[in-house]
Design an enzyme around this catalytic site. Sequence first.
Site, PDB file in Angstrom:
ATOM      1  N   GLN A 348      -2.256   2.280  -0.809  1.00 32.80           N
ATOM      2  CA  GLN A 348      -1.522   1.063  -1.141  1.00 32.80           C
ATOM      3  C   GLN A 348      -1.373   0.207   0.108  1.00 32.80           C
ATOM      4  OE1 GLN A 348       1.802   2.574  -3.402  1.00 32.80           O
ATOM      5  NE2 GLN A 348       0.963   1.777  -5.304  1.00 32.80           N
ATOM      6  N   SER A 517       3.188   4.890   2.503  1.00 36.21           N
ATOM      7  CA  SER A 517       3.510   5.500   1.210  1.00 36.21           C
ATOM      8  C   SER A 517       2.657   6.744   1.107  1.00 36.21           C
ATOM      9  CB  SER A 517       3.209   4.554   0.040  1.00 36.21           C
ATOM     10  OG  SER A 517       1.843   4.660  -0.327  1.00 36.21           O
ATOM     11  N   THR A 518       2.998   7.589   0.139  1.00 32.83           N
ATOM     12  CA  THR A 518       2.192   8.787  -0.086  1.00 32.83           C
ATOM     13  C   THR A 518       1.302   8.571  -1.307  1.00 32.83           C
ATOM     14  OG1 THR A 518       3.986   9.981   0.972  1.00 32.83           O
ATOM     15  CG2 THR A 518       2.398  11.324  -0.175  1.00 32.83           C
ATOM     16  N   HIS A 519       1.046   7.295  -1.613  1.00 36.38           N
ATOM     17  CA  HIS A 519       0.313   6.961  -2.826  1.00 36.38           C
ATOM     18  C   HIS A 519      -1.188   6.894  -2.570  1.00 36.38           C
ATOM     19  CE1 HIS A 519       4.418   4.881  -3.644  1.00 36.38           C
ATOM     20  NE2 HIS A 519       4.481   6.184  -3.737  1.00 36.38           N
ATOM     21  N   LEU A 520      -1.738   8.027  -2.188  1.00 33.14           N
ATOM     22  CA  LEU A 520      -3.176   8.163  -2.008  1.00 33.14           C
ATOM     23  C   LEU A 520      -3.793   8.421  -3.373  1.00 33.14           C
ATOM     24  CD1 LEU A 520      -2.753  10.545   0.999  1.00 33.14           C
ATOM     25  CD2 LEU A 520      -3.898   8.332   1.178  1.00 33.14           C
TER      26      LEU A 520
END
Lengths: 592, 437
Positions: A348, A517-520
């Site tokens: 993101q 973010s950890t939105h990989l």
Amino acid sequence: MSLKKMKPVDVVIVGFGWTGAILAKELADEGLEIVALERGGHQTTKETGKYPFVADELAHEQRFKLYQPLKNETVTVRYNQQSTAVPYRQHGSFHLGNGVGGAGLHWNGMHWRALPEDLNIKSHYEERYGKSFVPNNMTIQDYPVTYQELEPHFTFFEEVCAVSGQAGNVKGVINPKGNIFEAPRNKEYPNPPLKSSYGANLFADAARKVGFNPFPIPASNASEPYTNPYNVRLGPCNYCGYCENYACYMYSKASPQTTILPALAQQDNFDLRVHCHVIKIETDPQTKKATGVTYINETGETIFQPAALVLLCAFQVHNVRLLLLSEIGIPYNPVTKKGVVGKNMAYQYGAWGNVILKKDQYLNPFIGAGAVGQVIDDFNGDNFDHTDLGFVGGAYIAQSQTGGRPIGQAQTMPGGPRWGKGWKESIKEGYQRNISMWSSGSVMAYEDAYIDLDPTYKDGFGLPLARFTFTWHENEITQGKFIAKQMEKIGAAMDAESYAFYAYDEGSNWDLKTYQSTHLTGGAITGDNPQNSVVNKYLQSWDVSNLFVYGACNFPQNIAYNPTGLIAALTYFSVDAIKKQYLKNPGPMIDA
Amino acid sequence: MKKKLNFKLLFSAIIFIGVSFILFLMFYTGPTSSLSTTEKTYSDEFIQKGAYLARMGDCVACHTQDASKSFAGGLALESPIGAIYSSNITPDKETGIGLFTLADFDNAVRFGIAQNGDSLYPAMPYPSYAILQDEDIEALYAYFMEEVKPIYQKNYKSDIPWPLSMRWPLTAWRLLFSQKVTPFDGDQYNGQDMARGAYLVQGLGHCGTCHTPRGIALNEKAYNDQNRDYLMGSNMEIDGWVPTNLRSDLLTGLGRFSEDDLVELLTTGRNDTSAVFGGMSDVVQESLQYMTLQDAHSMAKYLLSLSPSNPKDPQYQYNNETQKALSYAQDNSLGAAVYVDNCMACHRSSGKGYEKVFPSLAGNPIVISDNPASLINIILQGSTVKGNLNTPTAFTMPEYDWRLNDLEAASVINFIRNNWGNSANEITENDVKKYRH
């Protein structure tokens, strides 16, 4: 290599976070014998969320209490194919979870659906802006499912999580207090929105002044005591400001622990084994059927767990790595552009900035929660005309008051001294007057953004690490600059002392040191045929029909929203099909 | 001339009478069971009835030590003179009750007499079970013989040393203090529900075992509602917890509960204002959560029909001054400070907690009970409301023994006991000290 063989079971679940918990519950209700293997330990509200230790910021954030220990296993990262990847040795840009509940235990609880055009992005853009609008190197594709198909599952997961929010579109009836851009939902949120904060209210007023449409962030925190469809009771949020990186001691923030596991604990056909690290999915010699998984337990024994159904529920990159290590599916090759496993890694993208309030204004930031705040969706998805903007995608812009934690969340005034008396004065001022504003933007998929196995670095078991080849692309840089301009409009309307907003410049690379973010996403993407995807619409492997893969690894490209809502909806959609179709007639649910 | 009293003779006579009495008690058992089986084979329905009754009697609680070996006994039950161990009641022929006739079974359950004629320790609540109907005894027998899995596990001898281990005093106790075995007569109660409730509460539920005060011989002061002492709350602590008053006293009993409130508490361990703790957690977990809704309502109806033990028990009045004082930081006492730092996050400045999540402290009978032991214990050791089938969430209050010193604990306890309209005697640091482990 297997030394010990366990009794065969109906289902083995690899990784026990959100998707694992959902699948375990739904399939345990069908009476199946289920084993879940989690490489980390038990985590409970009672122990992990124990008051007052739960508010030990140093242990949790600066010392990564709940995260994956990177000394045993990490990923390597490089920006392009020409460079050599190096290991991610300290948690920075993203926080990998570990243990029961996974990152679902320590998330912030921003609970979103997807926009319809997030799911049919390619065809939508081509239709509205012409075939040439999407650049050639952009490998985005439509999801094989539609918003309508996922709607009941979005709704159900919101009920499971006791989501607090303000609907903006219930069955087509628009309510300007909510998100007027959201697709029609069948029901209101289960709980009224969390209370807003002073800073977020200033943001919302300013956004309204410049013609935008602010609304409360949908929060996976119960605003009131609530009993979910699994009969699990959640407590109400008390705005303590310790959501992200913490377990919730109020039983309020939704996590597998607070929403599903209590019900699962009553079922004796479910067995959770912790400290069991799966190293391989075993298949028959033709790689058509999975026979089970091999794992290493806490004492170092290598064990084979046979199962009729294998569900891969680890974090995005860990799922992709397991597929690569198990040699299931064809790995993506960035030169030939052939193969699918590891393809379309995305992340993101954000713009950010600060507004400095006037003297004698008090934010009291210690009153907060992960998803307390206000947000605008005016520049997300295709809610705005992209014709002359030169980018695909968008972002939401938010002011959230996640907490006022003393180490990580105390900010000085802009340019304040870093030490001494001046620092003390500046931090006192900044704590009460410095409002952060941020955006969360989509990231498209590209030919040169992917995951494969690292040729050099190995984990504690001697197996190759996963390697990210990823950095920012022009599309996202352009998006960020555009979004920062919109944020500036809001900042200017806030009647504040000063404001400043930022976005990355051309040529900027991914900064792995600062948390984003950890939105990989991506790497085991969903699609309508085996040439463009790893799994079909039911998240079933095209290659091995009794293997299903779950999580953000399924996203063909990333949306602007936080991914958990979409991940769970896809999971519920899949398990619904498993129950109604697959269990009666095991085999490929869609012919390749 | 006056005849001199022959002391020697008198002494011998006393010894003779004493020995005869003891010898008599060693062989005399009193009335015993005359039941014999009515069926050659029991129907599944009848066995399931027995299974349900065994749940209601919570037999598993005492007769199981290792959760994987239900009913195999071996659980240590502490007593001041040494531990006794529950027996194996699985139908194992060698170590369990596999060779018991129905009469043997009945003798143990209702009469308090072991197969060898010894009197049982009244840790076995046979004085309560004495009112069970013959048919229910046989259903229980059918369940234990036909459905419970036989497990080979030898019974342990008690740790009680001789001469205290002699059994004849138990016979004396039994004959003096237990109830006569008389099947329950429901006609004295107003309607079927009330009668069923009374039968469950007084009989299998053996609520009085914990909730009725004990007399001079550690006997329950009453076995039924003929006496106001019945279920008025214990005068003894059990593992540091005080069984509460189950009569309808307005302040300290169940007087402010509706029938639904009580049904919810009994079957799920929680309701809008309260949560069970201590031994009652296990009772809900092992027994009451399996109760039919109809039985639960009967039980609640009956309990709520019990007159207050203290007819002058005042009504509770909520007072919101405390909330104001906490909100505006007007109470600078140590107790208020400790409350704000440790308790308020969940129990709130209003003291009301959150329904079915965190119990209310305002007006809670446990909080204002004369004996503060339960409250002190919960604060020092913490407590977990266990997850059950229909209410799976387990809520835990953490322990504070490591965090609060005696003065802080006493101060916060006094704060809680005397705010929001609560009123109770002050406790001291020494009271807290007693409950530290």
